[in-house]
Write a protein that holds these residues in place. Structure first.
Motif, PDB file in Angstrom:
ATOM      1  N   SER A  51      -5.728  56.571  56.995  1.00 55.72           N
ATOM      2  CA  SER A  51      -6.167  57.841  56.412  1.00 55.72           C
ATOM      3  C   SER A  51      -5.011  58.755  56.047  1.00 55.72           C
ATOM      4  N   TRP A  52      -3.931  58.735  56.846  1.00 57.44           N
ATOM      5  CA  TRP A  52      -2.825  59.653  56.601  1.00 57.44           C
ATOM      6  C   TRP A  52      -2.178  59.423  55.245  1.00 57.44           C
TER       7      TRP A  52
ATOM      8  N   ASN B 188       4.290  74.265  48.289  1.00 57.87           N
ATOM      9  CA  ASN B 188       4.373  75.393  49.216  1.00 57.87           C
ATOM     10  C   ASN B 188       4.456  74.847  50.634  1.00 57.87           C
ATOM     11  N   LEU B 189       4.665  75.717  51.577  1.00 59.10           N
ATOM     12  CA  LEU B 189       4.886  75.308  52.960  1.00 59.10           C
ATOM     13  C   LEU B 189       3.670  74.599  53.533  1.00 59.10           C
ATOM     14  N   LEU B 190       2.465  75.051  53.178  1.00 60.42           N
ATOM     15  CA  LEU B 190       1.254  74.431  53.696  1.00 60.42           C
ATOM     16  C   LEU B 190       1.157  72.971  53.259  1.00 60.42           C
ATOM     17  N   LEU B 191       1.394  72.712  51.980  1.00 59.32           N
ATOM     18  CA  LEU B 191       1.292  71.347  51.472  1.00 59.32           C
ATOM     19  C   LEU B 191       2.377  70.458  52.055  1.00 59.32           C
ATOM     20  N   PHE B 192       3.588  70.981  52.161  1.00 58.85           N
ATOM     21  CA  PHE B 192       4.644  70.192  52.793  1.00 58.85           C
ATOM     22  C   PHE B 192       4.329  69.951  54.274  1.00 58.85           C
ATOM     23  N   GLY B 193       3.632  70.899  54.900  1.00 57.02           N
ATOM     24  CA  GLY B 193       3.225  70.694  56.281  1.00 57.02           C
ATOM     25  C   GLY B 193       2.229  69.559  56.412  1.00 57.02           C
TER      26      GLY B 193
ATOM     27  N   MET C 293      -3.206  63.140  48.379  1.00 57.56           N
ATOM     28  CA  MET C 293      -3.931  64.302  47.850  1.00 57.56           C
ATOM     29  C   MET C 293      -3.072  65.561  47.918  1.00 57.56           C
ATOM     30  N   ALA C 294      -2.341  65.726  49.021  1.00 58.69           N
ATOM     31  CA  ALA C 294      -1.461  66.897  49.135  1.00 58.69           C
ATOM     32  C   ALA C 294      -0.363  66.851  48.079  1.00 58.69           C
ATOM     33  N   PHE C 295       0.170  65.665  47.815  1.00 55.07           N
ATOM     34  CA  PHE C 295       1.181  65.525  46.765  1.00 55.07           C
ATOM     35  C   PHE C 295       0.600  65.927  45.410  1.00 55.07           C
TER      36      PHE C 295
ATOM     37  N   VAL D 126       1.921  67.038  54.341  1.00 50.88           N
ATOM     38  CA  VAL D 126       2.667  65.804  54.076  1.00 50.88           C
ATOM     39  C   VAL D 126       3.500  65.409  55.292  1.00 50.88           C
ATOM     40  N   GLY D 127       4.156  66.387  55.915  1.00 48.39           N
ATOM     41  CA  GLY D 127       4.985  66.091  57.087  1.00 48.39           C
ATOM     42  C   GLY D 127       4.182  65.554  58.256  1.00 48.39           C
ATOM     43  N   VAL D 128       3.032  66.172  58.515  1.00 43.05           N
ATOM     44  CA  VAL D 128       2.168  65.682  59.590  1.00 43.05           C
ATOM     45  C   VAL D 128       1.677  64.275  59.266  1.00 43.05           C
ATOM     46  N   SER D 129       1.310  64.043  58.013  1.00 43.71           N
ATOM     47  CA  SER D 129       0.821  62.724  57.603  1.00 43.71           C
ATOM     48  C   SER D 129       1.893  61.662  57.795  1.00 43.71           C
TER      49      SER D 129
END
Length: 368
Positions: A220-221, A238-243, A227-229, A245-248
């Motif tokens: 799933s990640w 923005n920071l939320l989207l990179f967050g 999708m975030a990309f 991606v980073g968690v994934s």
């Protein structure tokens, strides 16, 4: 471009009464992302190299890693091409479904997946029947079940082992269809990513069951990151989207390494290249999402991308049968692998031109 901005604003007005995140303004990126086509073919070739030179003993009458002792140390990580496919799928499905109704999304997935798949099922079945080998062909009723692409949940053996990824894609489409039904907005895609991520965390340690199968915590990640990309690409990073991606990325490492460790012989190698390859995958997708690779406009890349799906579907069992037929004749393994790969590329092009394109067009006109 004004129409695109208007469509985005219109879609957002539909959900204007929902709790809102800060809405980024849409960027003015448009046109085909050629580099994604090249990346897709690269992912398929990673999987081809993995199957031909790293695993599978039957074609060579001994482990492939013994035939290619040096190169298998690298191609043994080629299974990560599937993970790259899943990230790209999250990006592309979000892009292609934006602003479209549920029916259009359904039709687009049917005409994209099934024509080449039907050809692959028939071609693989015929090959296994004509060329004697260790793999038994399925009973005709199991082949018919395979034509639905639902053989895995129905408990039927696949015609070719690579089809397992298609069921993962179908599960993603089923989940994403709910989002398409309510209407795609920036906020809703963010919420969808967060809810799916939370469900993944809760169900990862659970016993196998219908809900865990639907959420597919092993993969799933990668869809979530894709999708975030796309949100980065359509709007702005923005920071939320990179967050997200980073968690994934971090959360995907454990299941990816666990899968690697269960690959016979290959899993005995170092696992750190898994982390490195996934970092490269996420790094390349970050460059695409931020527009750094939009200047890549090589005209052959769309053709390369078109070969990807039929190549993936056709290469494994058919390729193994060809290799197994000619390997005892003393042909150099490198020549045999190269010729088989080239043959699979040619066959994929023929399927794309002669079957997939006209049949997809026919199905689209009838289903629409």
């Amino acid at each position: 471009m004004a129409k695109l901005d208007e469509a985005v604003l219109s879609a957002d007005r539909i959900g204007r009464h929902e709790p809102r995140l800060a809405q980024p303004s849409a960027t003015r990126r448009r046109g085909r992302l050629y580099v994604l086509d090249g990346l897709r073919l690269g992912a398929a070739l990673m999987v081809v190299a993995y199957h031909y030179t790293a695993i599978g003993a039957a074609p060579w009458n001994k482990p492939a890693s013994d035939v290619f002792p040096e190169v298998s140390r690298f191609t043994g990580y080629g299974y990560l091409g599937v993970q790259l496919f899943f990230v790209i799928s999250g990006f592309v499905i979000c892009m292609s479904a934006w602003g479209r109704p549920l029916k259009a999304f359904f039709v687009s997935r049917v005409v994209r997946l099934y024509p080449a798949y039907w050809v692959a099922v028939i071609a693989t079945t015929v090959t296994l029947a004509v060329i004697p080998g260790e793999r038994q062909r399925l009973a005709w009723h199991d082949v018919l079940t395979n034509l639905t692409m639902l053989q895995e949940p129905l408990g039927v053996r696949p015609v070719d082992a690579v089809y397992w990824t298609l069921f993962a894609e179908l599960r993603f489409y089923l989940l994403f269809a709910v989002l398409v039904w309510v209407g795609l907005t920036y906020q809703r895609v963010i919420l969808f990513c967060c809810v799916w991520g939370a469900a993944t965390i809760l169900l990862a340690p659970a016993e196998p069951g219908p809900l865990r199968t639907l959420v597919m915590p092993e993969y799933s990640w990668f869809f979530i990151a894709g999708m975030a990309f796309y949100l980065m690409y359509r709007f702005r990073p923005n920071l939320l989207l990179f967050g997200i991606v980073g968690v994934s990325f971090c959360a995907s490492l454990a299941p990816s390494i666990e899968k690697f460790r269960h690959i016979p012989r290959i899993g005995e190698q170092e696992s750190w290249p898994v982390v490195a390859i996934l970092a490269v995958i996420f790094g390349l997708m970050s460059l695409i999402a931020t527009g750094k690779l939009s200047g890549v406009q090589w005209k052959w890349l769309p053709v390369a991308g078109a070969l990807t799906y039929p190549l993936y579907l056709l290469h494994e069992f058919i390729g193994w049968e060809i290799i197994g037929h000619f390997a005892p004749r003393g042909i150099d393994p490198w020549v045999l692998v190269g010729a088989t790969t080239a043959g699979m590329l040619v066959l994929s092009y023929l399927v794309y031109k002669l079957v997939e394109t006209p049949l997809s067009r026919y199905l689209k006109s009838r289903l629409s």
